[in-house]
Design a protein around this motif. Structure first.
Motif, PDB file in Angstrom:
ATOM      1  N   SER A 161       0.840  -1.404   0.364  1.00 12.20           N
ATOM      2  CA  SER A 161       0.238  -0.194   0.261  1.00 12.20           C
ATOM      3  C   SER A 161       0.754   1.181  -0.170  1.00 12.20           C
ATOM      4  N   ALA A 162       1.791   1.067   0.543  1.00 13.85           N
ATOM      5  CA  ALA A 162       2.587   2.214   0.874  1.00 13.85           C
ATOM      6  C   ALA A 162       4.102   2.567  -0.453  1.00 13.85           C
ATOM      7  N   LYS A 163       3.930   1.137  -0.827  1.00 12.66           N
ATOM      8  CA  LYS A 163       5.382   1.099  -1.429  1.00 12.66           C
ATOM      9  C   LYS A 163       6.002   2.877  -1.901  1.00 12.66           C
ATOM     10  N   GLU A 164       5.166   3.380  -2.980  1.00 15.99           N
ATOM     11  CA  GLU A 164       5.339   4.761  -3.513  1.00 15.99           C
ATOM     12  C   GLU A 164       5.278   6.028  -1.812  1.00 15.99           C
ATOM     13  N   LEU A 165       4.619   5.911  -1.597  1.00 17.70           N
ATOM     14  CA  LEU A 165       4.599   6.746  -0.294  1.00 17.70           C
ATOM     15  C   LEU A 165       5.537   7.614  -0.386  1.00 17.70           C
ATOM     16  N   VAL A 166       6.847   7.330  -0.037  1.00 14.46           N
ATOM     17  CA  VAL A 166       8.310   8.166   0.370  1.00 14.46           C
ATOM     18  C   VAL A 166       8.390   9.065  -1.154  1.00 14.46           C
ATOM     19  N   LYS A 167       8.599   8.100  -2.254  1.00 17.79           N
ATOM     20  CA  LYS A 167       8.519   9.061  -3.268  1.00 17.79           C
ATOM     21  C   LYS A 167       7.722   9.940  -3.794  1.00 17.79           C
ATOM     22  N   THR A 168       7.273   9.498  -3.883  1.00 19.89           N
ATOM     23  CA  THR A 168       5.248  11.121  -4.479  1.00 19.89           C
ATOM     24  C   THR A 168       5.938  11.871  -3.484  1.00 19.89           C
ATOM     25  N   GLY A 169       5.984  11.650  -2.347  1.00 17.07           N
ATOM     26  CA  GLY A 169       5.807  13.331  -0.944  1.00 17.07           C
ATOM     27  C   GLY A 169       7.223  13.926  -1.098  1.00 17.07           C
ATOM     28  N   GLU A 170       8.396  12.722  -1.705  1.00 10.44           N
ATOM     29  CA  GLU A 170       9.982  13.941  -2.132  1.00 10.44           C
ATOM     30  C   GLU A 170       9.300  14.462  -3.067  1.00 10.44           C
ATOM     31  N   ASP A 171       8.691  14.019  -4.441  1.00 13.04           N
ATOM     32  CA  ASP A 171       7.864  14.311  -5.844  1.00 13.04           C
ATOM     33  C   ASP A 171       7.466  16.148  -5.617  1.00 13.04           C
ATOM     34  N   ILE A 172       6.525  16.131  -4.652  1.00  9.10           N
ATOM     35  CA  ILE A 172       5.290  16.617  -4.682  1.00  9.10           C
ATOM     36  C   ILE A 172       6.564  17.769  -3.799  1.00  9.10           C
ATOM     37  N   ALA A 173       7.218  17.535  -2.530  1.00 10.84           N
ATOM     38  CA  ALA A 173       8.036  18.633  -2.568  1.00 10.84           C
ATOM     39  C   ALA A 173       8.903  19.396  -2.958  1.00 10.84           C
ATOM     40  N   ARG A 174       9.432  18.379  -4.059  1.00 12.94           N
ATOM     41  CA  ARG A 174      10.145  18.965  -4.663  1.00 12.94           C
ATOM     42  C   ARG A 174       9.415  20.441  -6.213  1.00 12.94           C
ATOM     43  N   GLU A 175       8.819  19.612  -6.812  1.00  9.59           N
ATOM     44  CA  GLU A 175       7.804  20.449  -7.720  1.00  9.59           C
ATOM     45  C   GLU A 175       7.393  21.683  -7.592  1.00  9.59           C
ATOM     46  N   TYR A 176       6.565  21.383  -5.988  1.00 10.16           N
ATOM     47  CA  TYR A 176       6.419  22.540  -4.848  1.00 10.16           C
ATOM     48  C   TYR A 176       6.699  23.445  -4.838  1.00 10.16           C
ATOM     49  N   GLY A 177       8.115  23.379  -4.009  1.00  7.57           N
ATOM     50  CA  GLY A 177       9.256  23.756  -3.636  1.00  7.57           C
ATOM     51  C   GLY A 177       9.051  24.024  -2.159  1.00  7.57           C
ATOM     52  N   VAL A 178       8.069  23.398  -1.426  1.00  6.66           N
ATOM     53  CA  VAL A 178       7.791  23.060  -0.282  1.00  6.66           C
ATOM     54  C   VAL A 178       8.268  21.457   1.181  1.00  6.66           C
ATOM     55  N   PRO A 179       9.244  22.105   1.562  1.00  6.75           N
ATOM     56  CA  PRO A 179       9.175  20.912   2.410  1.00  6.75           C
ATOM     57  C   PRO A 179       7.844  19.744   2.906  1.00  6.75           C
ATOM     58  N   ILE A 180       8.721  18.832   2.398  1.00  4.97           N
ATOM     59  CA  ILE A 180       7.254  17.405   3.594  1.00  4.97           C
ATOM     60  C   ILE A 180       7.784  16.608   4.503  1.00  4.97           C
ATOM     61  N   VAL A 181       8.030  17.049   5.908  1.00  8.88           N
ATOM     62  CA  VAL A 181       9.002  16.613   6.692  1.00  8.88           C
ATOM     63  C   VAL A 181       8.959  15.021   7.235  1.00  8.88           C
ATOM     64  N   ASN A 182       7.756  14.597   7.480  1.00  8.86           N
ATOM     65  CA  ASN A 182       7.136  13.630   7.569  1.00  8.86           C
ATOM     66  C   ASN A 182       6.467  12.580   6.775  1.00  8.86           C
ATOM     67  N   LYS A 183       6.837  11.595   6.536  1.00  9.78           N
ATOM     68  CA  LYS A 183       6.333  10.240   5.334  1.00  9.78           C
ATOM     69  C   LYS A 183       5.482   9.449   6.694  1.00  9.78           C
ATOM     70  N   ARG A 184       4.299   8.616   7.301  1.00 13.76           N
ATOM     71  CA  ARG A 184       3.984   8.194   7.851  1.00 13.76           C
ATOM     72  C   ARG A 184       2.580   7.225   7.438  1.00 13.76           C
ATOM     73  N   ILE A 185       2.965   5.947   8.831  1.00 16.53           N
ATOM     74  CA  ILE A 185       1.553   4.862   7.873  1.00 16.53           C
ATOM     75  C   ILE A 185       0.468   5.320   9.571  1.00 16.53           C
ATOM     76  N   SER A 186      -0.369   5.104   9.201  1.00 17.33           N
ATOM     77  CA  SER A 186      -1.050   4.833  10.296  1.00 17.33           C
ATOM     78  C   SER A 186      -1.753   2.901  10.254  1.00 17.33           C
ATOM     79  N   VAL A 187      -2.642   2.670  11.271  1.00 15.03           N
ATOM     80  CA  VAL A 187      -2.425   1.410  10.795  1.00 15.03           C
ATOM     81  C   VAL A 187      -4.443   1.252  11.624  1.00 15.03           C
ATOM     82  N   THR A 188      -5.109   0.212  11.104  1.00 15.03           N
ATOM     83  CA  THR A 188      -5.855  -0.045  12.195  1.00 15.03           C
ATOM     84  C   THR A 188      -5.469  -0.532  14.196  1.00 15.03           C
ATOM     85  N   PRO A 189      -6.717   0.099  14.963  1.00 23.32           N
ATOM     86  CA  PRO A 189      -5.639  -0.652  16.036  1.00 23.32           C
ATOM     87  C   PRO A 189      -5.407  -1.553  15.811  1.00 23.32           C
ATOM     88  N   ILE A 190      -4.294  -2.453  16.209  1.00 24.53           N
ATOM     89  CA  ILE A 190      -4.010  -3.232  16.617  1.00 24.53           C
ATOM     90  C   ILE A 190      -4.406  -3.748  17.846  1.00 24.53           C
TER      91      ILE A 190
END
Lengths: 454, 90
Positions: free
Chosen positions: A52-81
Motif C-alpha cells: 500500500s505504501a510502496k510509493e508513499l515516500v517517493k511521491t512525497g519527495e516528488d511533490i515537495a520538489r515540484e512545489y518547493g515546499v518541504p514535506i517533513v514526514n511521510k508516515r503510516i497509520s494502521v487499524t488499532p492492532i
C-alpha cells in the motif's frame, strides 16, 4: 496572474519562517489481515503495508520538489492492532511480534513512524485490548518506529478508569523498559480521550474502523509564519490580531490542501482530511510559545496564556476551515514541551508549570504533550494526571491526550535529550500529594450530560 | 498548459536574464510573463513559463536551472504554479 510579490511571500515563508507540510500520513486498514494463525497474520500485515505504501515516500519527495515546499514526514497509520491481532495473539509476546513486523514494514517503505499499535477502550477492555496494552512496554522497547496509543475515554461513554489505572502502570513500565534511552519509549505512547479516527500526527495516529481501506491525511504546520505575520501588527487591537492569524492560517492550510489532493491523485488513494494544526518543532522560530509571546506575554505560562491560546486556536481553525474541503484529525495548536524551544524556555524560567499546561489544554489541542517528569513519579500519580486530562476532554467534547515521560534515574532540575523532532526537555515537578484511593476504585466514570438532546 | 514559476535571486550581474532565457529557448519552454526588480543591489526576477512543449521532465529542468544558477552565482528555483495560486487566490 500570480505576481512577484506573492511568489516572494510564499518562498519567504518556506525559506525563512519554517513553513512546511508536517506530514503526509497514509491510513491503511488491516482488518483484512486478521487471521487466527499468528504467522499468517504477520505476513498479511507486512504485505499489506509494504504494497500500500510502496510509493508513499517517493511521491512525497516528488511533490515537495515540484512545489518547493518541504514535506517533513511521510508516515503510516494502521487499524488499532488490538482488533487486528485479537484472534491470533495469546500472549504479550505474540502482540509484540506484530509491532516488530510493523517496524520492519516501516523501514522497508522508508517512513519514519508507523502508528496504530493501539486499543480503543473508552467503555471496556476485551481480553485482546488488555493483552495489547500490557504488551506496549515490550513492543516499544523492541521497535524503533512504532507508535502506540490507547483511547480510554469519550464524551459518549465516559472514562474507563480501569484502563486509566492500567495506563499509569504501563507508562512507568515502558519508561523502565527503555531507561537506557532516557525512557524514550514513553515519547511514542499517548493516552487519549475522544481520539479521532483520522489523525495524521504521531504518536497518536491510528486508522479508525470508520475509515476506508486506505486514505491520505495531511498535517500542516507553520508557527513561524504566524509569528512573523504577527510581528507586523504589534500593539494593534484584538480584531487586527485575529484577522492576521486567520489569513495566515488560511494560506498555510491551502498548501496542505494542495499537497493532500496531489498525493491522493498520484497514489490513487482517496483524500481524507487536512489537520489544521500549528505543530512546533525544536527549531528556532518554529514555536507556538513564541506566538504567545508575540501576542503579548513575557513567557508562555504567564497570566493571559490560556486566553491568548484560546484565541490563537480558534483563529487557526477559522482560517483553516475555509482553506480545506475536509478538515479533521486533531486540528488546533499543539503545545508539546520538549518539541518547542519557547515552551522549554518558559519552563526553565519558572513561568510554566504542569498545572498551567493542564489549563491550556482546555482550549487547544491536544493535551499534556511531551512532558518529562521525575522517574520516581508513582504510577497512581500518572493515572491521576491522565484522569484529569481525560475529564477535560470528556466534558468539553474535545480530544485530549497525555504523553508523559517519567525519566528513570532523573529528577527535577535535570534535562533529557530525545533528539530530532522529539527535542529535549527539562524535567518538571509533579504535585507530590497522593491519589491512590481515587485511582484504585475501579470501574468507569459515567458519561456527562450535555443537555437532553435525544 | 503546464505553468511553472521560475524565480531568480542573487547579486546583479550582466546577462542573467539572457542566460536563463537561452536555456528556456533551447528546451522549448515558452515564457508567458517576466517581472523583475532590484532590491538593495539584489536581483529578483520571476518568470511564468509554460513547459507543455518541452520534452524534459520537471525534475530535470529544475536541476539544470539550479546548476545554471550556481554557474551565474544566483539561486534559481523552479516551482509549479499551483502552490502560489492555491495560497493567494480563493
Amino acid at each position: 496572474m500570480i505576481n512577484i510579490y506573492e511568489v516572494n511571500e510564499t518562498n519567504k515563508m518556506v525559506e525563512q519562517e519554517n513553513l512546511d507540510v508536517r506530514t503526509i500520513t497514509m491510513g491503511i486498514s488491516l482488518l483484512d489481515c486478521i487471521d487466527a494463525d499468528l504467522s499468517a497474520c504477520l505476513e498479511k500485515i507486512y504485505h499489506k503495508i509494504t504494497t500500500s505504501a510502496k510509493e508513499l515516500v517517493k511521491t512525497g519527495e516528488d511533490i515537495a520538489r515540484e512545489y518547493g515546499v518541504p514535506i517533513v514526514n511521510k508516515r503510516i497509520s494502521v487499524t488499532p492492532i488490538a482488533l487486528v491481532g485479537g484472534a491470533a495473539c495469546k500472549t504479550t509476546e505474540d502482540f509484540a511480534q506484530i509491532a516488530q513486523v510493523m517496524d520492519r514494514a516501516a523501514h522497508e517503505v522508508g517512513v519514519n513512524f508507523i502508528g496504530g499499535y493501539s486499543a480503543t477502550v473508552s467503555k471496556g477492555m476485551t481480553p485482546a485490548d488488555e493483552l495489547l496494552i500490557r504488551s506496549i512496554p515490550l513492543a516499544l522497547s523492541r521497535t524503533e518506529n512504532v507508535c502506540s496509543s490507547v483511547n480510554v475515554g469519550s464524551t459518549r461513554c465516559g472514562i474507563n478508569m480501569d484502563a486509566v489505572r492500567l495506563m499509569g502502570e504501563i507508562i512507568k513500565e515502558t519508561a523502565e523498559y527503555t531507561k537506557e534511552q532516557d525512557s524514550l519509549g514513553c515519547a511514542k505512547l499517548v493516552v487519549f480521550c475522544n481520539a479521532p479516527d483520522d489523525n495524521p500526527f504521531m504518536a497518536g495516529a491510528f486508522h479508525g474502523v470508520t475509515e476506508a481501506d486506505r486514505i491520505i491525511n495531511v498535517g500542516v504546520s507553520g508557527p513561524g509564519v504566524v509569528k512573523t505575520a504577527l510581528e507586523k501588527v504589534r500593539g494593534e487591537s484584538f480584531e487586527v490580531l485575529c484577522e492576521t492569524i486567520k489569513k495566515t492560517a488560511f494560506k498555510v492550510t491551502r498548501v496542505g490542501q494542495l499537497v493532500a489532493k496531489e498525493a491522493s491523485k498520484r497514489l490513487g488513494v482517496p483524500f481524507g482530511i487536512v489537520d489544521l494544526s500549528l505543530a512546533p518543532t525544536p527549531a528556532i522560530g518554529d514555536s507556538v510559545a513564541d506566538i504567545l509571546c508575540e501576542i503579548g506575554l513575557e513567557h508562555a505560562g504567564a497570566p493571559g496564556t490560556t486566553a491568548a491560546l484560546a484565541l490563537l486556536n480558534d483563529q487557526v481553525k477559522k482560517g483553516g476551515v475555509m482553506a480545506s474541503s475536509y478538515v479533521g484529525g486533531l486540528s488546533g495548536a499543539f503545545i508539546p514541551v520538549s518539541e518547542d524551544q519557547g515552551m522549554i524556555d518558559a519552563v526553565m524560567a519558572g513561568a510554566l508549570t504542569l498545572e498551567k499546561l493542564e489549563a491550556m489544554t482546555c482550549v487547544c489541542s491536544v493535551g499534556l504533550d511531551m512532558i518529562a517528569i521525575p522517574g520516581d513519579t508513582k504510577a497512581a500519580t500518572i493515572s491521576g494526571i491522565i484522569a484529569d486530562e481525560m475529564a477535560i476532554g470528556m466534558v468539553n467534547q474535545k480530544t485530549t491526550a497525555v504523553r508523559l515521560i517519567p525519566v528513570i534515574g532523573k529528577g527535577v532540575g535535570e534535562t533529557v535529550e530525545f533528539g530530532g523532532l522529539l527535542g529535549y526537555a527539562p524535567i518538571m515537578p509533579v504535585n507530590p500529594f497522593g491519589c491512590e484511593a481515587f485511582v484504585n476504585r475501579g470501574g468507569r466514570i459515567p458519561a456527562p450530560i450535555h443537555s437532553f438532546k435525544n | 498548459m503546464k505553468k511553472t514559476i521560475i524565480t531568480v535571486v542573487g547579486h546583479d550581474t550582466v546577462g542573467i536574464i539572457a542566460k536563463v532565457c537561452t536555456y528556456l529557448a533551447d528546451n522549448n519552454i515558452n515564457i508567458l510573463d517576466i517581472s523583475q526588480t532590484i532590491v538593495q543591489e539584489y536581483f529578483n526576477m520571476m518568470m511564468i513559463v509554460d513547459r507543455s512543449s518541452s520534452e524534459k521532465h520537471f525534475a530535470t529542468v529544475a536541476e539544470e536551472l539550479e546548476e545554471l544558477g550556481e554557474k551565474i552565482g544566483v539561486v534559481i528555483k523552479c516551482q509549479r504554479e499551483e502552490i502560489f495560486a492555491q495560497m493567494h487566490r480563493i
